[in-house]
Design a protein around this motif. Structure first.
Motif, short mmCIF file in Angstrom:
data_model
loop_
_atom_site.label_atom_id
_atom_site.label_comp_id
_atom_site.label_asym_id
_atom_site.label_seq_id
_atom_site.Cartn_x
_atom_site.Cartn_y
_atom_site.Cartn_z
N GLY A 1 14.10 7.98 -1.11
CA GLY A 1 13.24 9.16 -1.22
C GLY A 1 11.77 8.80 -1.27
N ASN A 2 11.07 9.35 -2.27
CA ASN A 2 9.62 9.21 -2.33
C ASN A 2 9.15 7.82 -2.77
OD1 ASN A 2 10.17 9.18 -5.04
ND2 ASN A 2 8.71 10.80 -5.58
N ARG A 3 10.10 6.88 -2.99
CA ARG A 3 9.68 5.52 -3.29
C ARG A 3 9.27 4.77 -2.03
NH1 ARG A 3 10.16 4.86 -8.26
NH2 ARG A 3 9.43 2.73 -8.06
N ILE A 4 9.56 5.38 -0.86
CA ILE A 4 9.22 4.75 0.42
C ILE A 4 8.25 5.68 1.16
CG2 ILE A 4 10.12 3.96 2.65
CD1 ILE A 4 11.02 2.25 0.29
N GLY A 5 7.18 5.10 1.67
CA GLY A 5 6.21 5.87 2.45
C GLY A 5 5.90 5.17 3.75
N GLY A 6 4.95 5.74 4.49
CA GLY A 6 4.58 5.15 5.76
C GLY A 6 3.86 6.17 6.61
N TRP A 7 3.94 6.00 7.92
CA TRP A 7 3.24 6.91 8.82
C TRP A 7 3.90 8.28 8.74
CZ3 TRP A 7 3.78 8.79 14.21
CH2 TRP A 7 2.55 9.28 14.70
N MET B 1 11.49 8.33 10.30
CA MET B 1 11.98 7.72 9.07
C MET B 1 10.96 6.69 8.65
SD MET B 1 15.54 5.45 8.76
CE MET B 1 15.00 3.73 8.94
N ASN B 2 10.61 6.65 7.37
CA ASN B 2 9.80 5.56 6.85
C ASN B 2 10.72 4.54 6.19
OD1 ASN B 2 7.38 8.00 5.88
ND2 ASN B 2 7.16 6.54 7.55
N PHE B 3 10.36 3.28 6.29
CA PHE B 3 11.25 2.24 5.76
C PHE B 3 10.50 0.95 5.50
CE2 PHE B 3 11.67 -0.24 9.71
CZ PHE B 3 11.24 0.69 10.64
N ASN B 4 11.09 0.12 4.67
CA ASN B 4 10.66 -1.27 4.53
C ASN B 4 11.88 -2.13 4.80
OD1 ASN B 4 7.90 -0.81 3.81
ND2 ASN B 4 8.63 -0.09 1.82
N TRP B 5 11.64 -3.33 5.31
CA TRP B 5 12.76 -4.16 5.77
C TRP B 5 12.50 -5.60 5.35
CZ3 TRP B 5 14.45 -4.49 11.66
CH2 TRP B 5 15.81 -4.80 11.72
N CYS B 6 13.41 -6.17 4.61
CA CYS B 6 13.26 -7.56 4.20
C CYS B 6 14.57 -8.30 4.38
CB CYS B 6 12.76 -7.65 2.76
SG CYS B 6 13.91 -7.00 1.56
N GLY C 1 0.81 -1.22 0.00
CA GLY C 1 0.00 0.00 0.00
C GLY C 1 0.84 1.26 0.00
N ASN C 2 0.52 2.19 0.92
CA ASN C 2 1.17 3.50 0.92
C ASN C 2 2.62 3.47 1.43
OD1 ASN C 2 0.88 3.14 3.65
ND2 ASN C 2 -0.13 5.12 4.03
N ARG C 3 3.14 2.28 1.76
CA ARG C 3 4.56 2.22 2.14
C ARG C 3 5.46 2.25 0.91
NH1 ARG C 3 4.76 1.87 7.14
NH2 ARG C 3 7.03 1.80 7.08
N ILE C 4 4.85 2.12 -0.28
CA ILE C 4 5.61 2.14 -1.53
C ILE C 4 5.12 3.30 -2.39
CG2 ILE C 4 6.14 0.86 -3.66
CD1 ILE C 4 7.32 -0.42 -1.15
N GLY C 5 6.04 4.09 -2.90
CA GLY C 5 5.70 5.20 -3.77
C GLY C 5 6.52 5.16 -5.04
#
Lengths: 365, 365
Positions: free
Chosen positions: B146-152, B157-162, A146-150
């Motif tokens: 940058g704007n490829r990552i979103g969140g609260w 910091m917004n992030f994804n982690w795998c 969802g909105n975690r990816i832009g």
């Protein structure tokens, strides 16, 4: 982010390096969990881009990376079947730079919302690239976030794509390649890069947007290779050449390699300095010509050579240190494998790297 | 996304499964690249969550996954040192479910902009979790996107982690665990999950936002375990318990395991059905009580048991198939390792899974 907004790419390389170093320090504290057990980490690759782990007699390398903001170019062009080459190049070529022949890849696709057709095109390209690199894709995951990816608002799907590759230490090597055995007088062979690979896109996009506005990807491309690309978008999407098969062939032939640098973010000098151990330096006075798109961006974007060589590969994607008597054979083998290769310079007893750039020089301490 | 907005989590499980299946088919076409060579994929784990690859005599497993939208809970609470348990649990427990003892992990952090302190806290937690799981973190990458990552929006910091984990087939096993050797009458042992693990957060967040509005994480928590958590945010951040060490101890003891299901997205029945081969079914009439937070969310959010058991683990994080004569020893060993474990049911000659849920039953064909 005020401190970092001063640099032309819009992010701080120093802050990134500090965080990476800290993350590595936390990781290193866990190495002892596998001491004397399967998966034991080799401690001698500190700071390298791929790590060695041992299972019985098998010595494997592991490397993780993504393709970053280059994805926005694919989103803008609605063309997704070349990114697989970028994805595999980033990890496979880090592995081969340490002497690990890449064998397997596991990939993760994070999407805002799923588009079956886009993922299909991505995976077709990854399949093609895996065949080129002779590795097997043995793991994968797609996550809808969802909105975690832009990304580019006009795209069918926004996504990020990363992978972890595994390789096996080439049987001819007693240790991973690290530069430790290199000596002054050794010769540096360069492999040409026909693209930005997957690095330096923040600076490139900022420059293109400043010049051509929001829809910069549609701007007519006018580099010296304009016969190949109609638009700036097409020129920027050119896929990464995967060097691993060519370097593996050198090792198969028993040619003596003393260090290999994969030129990624940070440019030629920064990446090459990682293989310069024991106080050695280098003169690189015969690198490939800068990629036409990079040359043209410097001209129309008013970027200095110093800046360009700090963020972009400038036409050289890999540097290989070999012995003087083997240099011609290394070049010939790489050419026979289909790569553009040439002797680019030599190692010096004095530290520091000198790049000849057009009629000038760039020096790095 | 109109088709998928009909389901309560806001995304289409069917569409995701179709895309994953297609991606796997592209990947499978690359397996031949390693036939008879290091990194050869085993063809017999079709559809499993971890894949076997072979290097000489070594049989390794590889598994990739991320922690998805649970990260938003950490962002809301500004607390990042427990996510490492979720990250490792997702891949390490997929590996052990196939009989691979996890040995190494490589992780990728994608950030919008870098916050050194947040990454430090994340890596400290990953370090703690790696020590719990007895694996070494031997690879890592941080990418600023940058704007490829979103969140609260309120987060530092917004992030994804795998991550991608590697494991080694337990030496007692001739083949990875797959359920193929299971028989009617075999006993199913359940391991309790004290958290949502890293699944089902889309449905949970949607429900909490509907009930408590945008700042749902600050709403007072009133489940039956309200002594443990002050807010709904805290209850939702409870970290995943990593089962791998406990299951590895069972294998070390030579206890006969015929299939292991890691209960992740899709809930108990869907994940358990993956280990039911040869037309077998199961009666699970003594699962753990639903997690109090899940029970409370069903009550106040007016969610049916059918829905809850489709998206959430409902208090059971792993199911282990063993022989009747070994069931007591399996339970005792797991308890000695510090886990809550109990006999939850048995396999049947007739296909289909029946779950006893409170005073009712849920049946899956």
């Amino acid at each position: 982010m005020s401190a970092s907004s001063a640099n032309p790419a819009g992010y701080s390389i120093e802050e990134g390096n500090a965080a990476s170093r800290n993350a590595y320090n936390w990781s290193k504290k866990t190495f002892a969990n596998r001491t004397g057990k399967p998966g034991e980490p080799a401690q001698d690759l500190d700071g390298g881009f791929s790590n060695e782990i041992r299972f019985g007699a098998e010595r494997l390398g592991i490397s993780s990376d993504g393709i970053g903001t280059k994805i926005e170019v694919a989103e803008r062009l609605n063309k997704y079947d070349t990114l697989g080459y970028d994805l595999i190049a980033m990890t496979a070529d880090d592995l081969i730079a340490a002497g690990f022949v890449p064998t397997n890849l596991s990939n993760i696709i994070d999407v805002n919302h799923l588009d079956y057709g886009v993922v299909d095109e991505m995976m077709r390209g990854l399949h093609d690239a895996a065949n080129f690199a002779q590795l097997a894709i043995t793991g994968g995951e797609i996550a809808e976030l969802g909105n975690r990816i832009g990304g580019w608002p006009g795209a069918k799907m926004n996504f990020n794509w990363c992978s972890t590759a595994i390789g096996v230490l080439h049987p001819s090597l007693a240790q991973p390649l690290s530069g430790k055995t290199a000596q002054a007088g050794h010769v540096v062979v360069a492999l040409r890069s026909p693209s930005f690979r997957s690095n330096g896109y923040s600076l490139a996009r900022k420059t293109l947007e400043r010049l051509f506005g929001e829809n910069w990807h549609e701007a007519p491309y006018d580099g010296t290779d304009a016969d190949q690309y109609a638009t700036w978008g097409e020129a920027m999407l050119a896929p990464s050449l995967i060097y691993a098969p060519g370097v593996a062939t050198l090792l198969d032939a028993g040619l003596p390699l003393h260090g290999v640098a994969h030129i990624t973010g940070g440019g030629v000098a920064d990446n090459f300095q990682r293989v310069l151990k024991n106080g050695l330096g280098a003169v690189l006075d015969n690198l490939f010509e800068p990629l036409p798109a990079m040359q043209r961006l410097c001209e129309i974007g008013d970027l200095s050579s110093e800046t360009a060589y700090l963020y972009w590969n400038m036409g050289t994607g890999m540097l290989i240190v070999t012995e003087e008597t083997s240099a011609a054979a290394v070049v010939a083998s790489l050419q026979q494998s289909g790569y553009d290769a040439q002797v680019a310079g030599y190692l010096t007893a004095e530290s520091g790297v000198m790049l000849r750039v057009g009629t000038g020089e760039l020096r790095y301490a």
